[in-house]
Structures are given as structure tokens and as C-alpha cells.
Design a protein around this motif. Structure first.
Motif, short mmCIF file in Angstrom:
data_model
loop_
_atom_site.label_atom_id
_atom_site.label_comp_id
_atom_site.label_asym_id
_atom_site.label_seq_id
_atom_site.Cartn_x
_atom_site.Cartn_y
_atom_site.Cartn_z
N THR A 1 25.74 -97.75 98.43
CA THR A 1 27.11 -97.36 98.11
C THR A 1 27.39 -97.63 96.64
O THR A 1 27.01 -98.69 96.13
CB THR A 1 28.12 -98.15 98.97
OG1 THR A 1 27.87 -97.87 100.34
CG2 THR A 1 29.55 -97.79 98.64
N GLY B 1 31.28 -101.77 99.99
CA GLY B 1 32.09 -100.69 99.44
C GLY B 1 33.50 -100.67 100.01
O GLY B 1 34.48 -100.56 99.27
N ASP B 2 33.62 -100.82 101.33
CA ASP B 2 34.93 -100.85 101.97
C ASP B 2 35.79 -101.98 101.43
O ASP B 2 36.99 -101.83 101.20
CB ASP B 2 34.80 -101.00 103.49
CG ASP B 2 34.23 -99.77 104.16
OD1 ASP B 2 34.19 -98.69 103.52
OD2 ASP B 2 33.81 -99.89 105.33
N GLY C 1 41.26 -100.98 95.26
CA GLY C 1 41.53 -99.55 95.15
C GLY C 1 40.47 -98.80 94.36
O GLY C 1 40.73 -97.70 93.88
N TRP C 2 39.26 -99.36 94.24
CA TRP C 2 38.20 -98.70 93.48
C TRP C 2 37.59 -97.56 94.29
O TRP C 2 37.55 -97.59 95.51
CB TRP C 2 37.13 -99.70 93.09
CG TRP C 2 37.61 -100.73 92.10
CD1 TRP C 2 38.75 -100.68 91.34
CD2 TRP C 2 36.99 -101.96 91.78
NE1 TRP C 2 38.85 -101.80 90.57
CE2 TRP C 2 37.79 -102.60 90.81
CE3 TRP C 2 35.84 -102.59 92.22
CZ2 TRP C 2 37.46 -103.83 90.27
CZ3 TRP C 2 35.51 -103.82 91.67
CH2 TRP C 2 36.31 -104.43 90.70
N LYS C 3 37.10 -96.54 93.59
CA LYS C 3 36.51 -95.36 94.23
C LYS C 3 35.13 -95.72 94.78
O LYS C 3 34.28 -96.26 94.09
CB LYS C 3 36.38 -94.23 93.21
CG LYS C 3 35.82 -92.96 93.79
CD LYS C 3 35.71 -91.89 92.72
CE LYS C 3 35.18 -90.59 93.18
NZ LYS C 3 34.25 -90.52 94.25
N VAL C 4 34.92 -95.39 96.04
CA VAL C 4 33.67 -95.69 96.74
C VAL C 4 32.96 -94.39 97.10
O VAL C 4 33.58 -93.47 97.62
CB VAL C 4 33.95 -96.51 98.01
CG1 VAL C 4 32.69 -96.71 98.82
CG2 VAL C 4 34.59 -97.83 97.65
N GLU D 1 37.15 -101.16 97.92
CA GLU D 1 38.15 -100.10 98.03
C GLU D 1 39.48 -100.68 98.52
O GLU D 1 40.53 -100.40 97.96
CB GLU D 1 37.65 -99.01 98.98
CG GLU D 1 38.60 -97.82 99.07
CD GLU D 1 37.99 -96.71 99.90
OE1 GLU D 1 38.05 -95.56 99.44
OE2 GLU D 1 37.46 -97.01 101.00
N ARG D 2 39.43 -101.53 99.56
CA ARG D 2 40.65 -102.11 100.11
C ARG D 2 41.26 -103.15 99.17
O ARG D 2 42.48 -103.20 99.00
CB ARG D 2 40.38 -102.74 101.47
CG ARG D 2 40.15 -101.74 102.57
CD ARG D 2 40.20 -102.36 103.96
NE ARG D 2 39.57 -103.65 104.05
CZ ARG D 2 38.37 -103.89 104.56
NH1 ARG D 2 37.65 -102.91 105.04
NH2 ARG D 2 37.89 -105.13 104.63
N VAL E 1 30.38 -98.14 93.73
CA VAL E 1 31.78 -98.48 93.54
C VAL E 1 32.09 -98.29 92.07
O VAL E 1 31.43 -98.89 91.21
CB VAL E 1 32.06 -99.95 93.97
CG1 VAL E 1 33.51 -100.30 93.71
CG2 VAL E 1 31.71 -100.15 95.44
#
Length: 111
Positions: free
Chosen positions: A37, A18-19, A26-29, A22-23, A39
Motif C-alpha cells: 500500500t 494504509g487504513d 486523511g492521507w491518500k491511500v 487514512e483515518r 500512502v
């Protein structure tokens, strides 16, 4: 009407997976505990590869971008491992990578 709205992948670390997304994109986690998790990302297309030389051993999700070089750098900066450098294919260029949880994905850019 049927639409695909969810795909689940195995991961050796749901949090790290998930991290990473996101990094990198830029997707919502949304973590749902220590072992799961979600995504959220927009858009999905499925393809089926018959060529034995190109057929992945597992489903290959492909992320579309307008800037392949920037996406490649974002994947590396977020801790992804390139498994195939950018190459041309019918319709554009793409590269493959493995995220920290062990899943291989691709990023492509249309010509």
C-alpha cells in the motif's frame, strides 16, 4: 538536486497500515495488491539522533501538526497505540505511537 520522495516501511498488514493513516490524518491511500500500500502525504524532514537514551532502534518518521491533542485523539481513534505520551523537546512537543502494522512514528507540534 536530490529530494526524498518515497519511504518504505515493513508492515505486518499493509492494508491496516494504509487504513490507519487514512483515518488518522486523511492521507491518500493506494493499495497495490494484498501486500503493498502507498500512502501519500506532503512534507518531509530528516533528523539524526545521536543521544543513546533517545536514539530509536529504527527510523522514526515525525508528522507535524498544529494541534497535538487532536492528533493524539485521532491516532487512538484510528487504532494506534501510544508508546510515549506527549513531552517537550527543543522546538516543541511530541508523542510517539505504533500503527497497526508495527511501525513507531511520532507527531510533533512547534512551540
Amino acid at each position: 538536486m536530490f529530494e526524498i520522495d518515497f519511504a518504505e516501511f515493513p508492515s505486518t498488514s499493509a492494508g491496516a497500515s494504509g487504513d490507519f493513516f487514512e483515518r488518522a490524518f486523511g492521507w491518500k491511500v493506494t493499495p497495490y495488491g494484498p501486500q503493498y500500500t502507498d500512502v501519500r502525504a506532503a512534507g518531509l524532514t530528516l533528523g539524526f539522533q545521536e543521544d543513546p537514551a533517545e536514539r530509536p532502534s529504527a527510523p522514526l518518521v515525525t508528522v507535524r501538526t498544529d494541534d497535538l491533542a487532536a492528533a493524539r485523539e485521532a491516532v487512538i481513534a484510528a487504532g494506534g497505540e501510544l508508546t510515549r505520551e506527549p513531552f517537550a523537546f527543543p522546538g516543541g512537543r511530541r508523542f510517539h505511537f505504533r500503527e497497526p502494522g508495527g511501525n513507531e512514528l511520532a507527531v510533533w507540534c512547534p512551540e
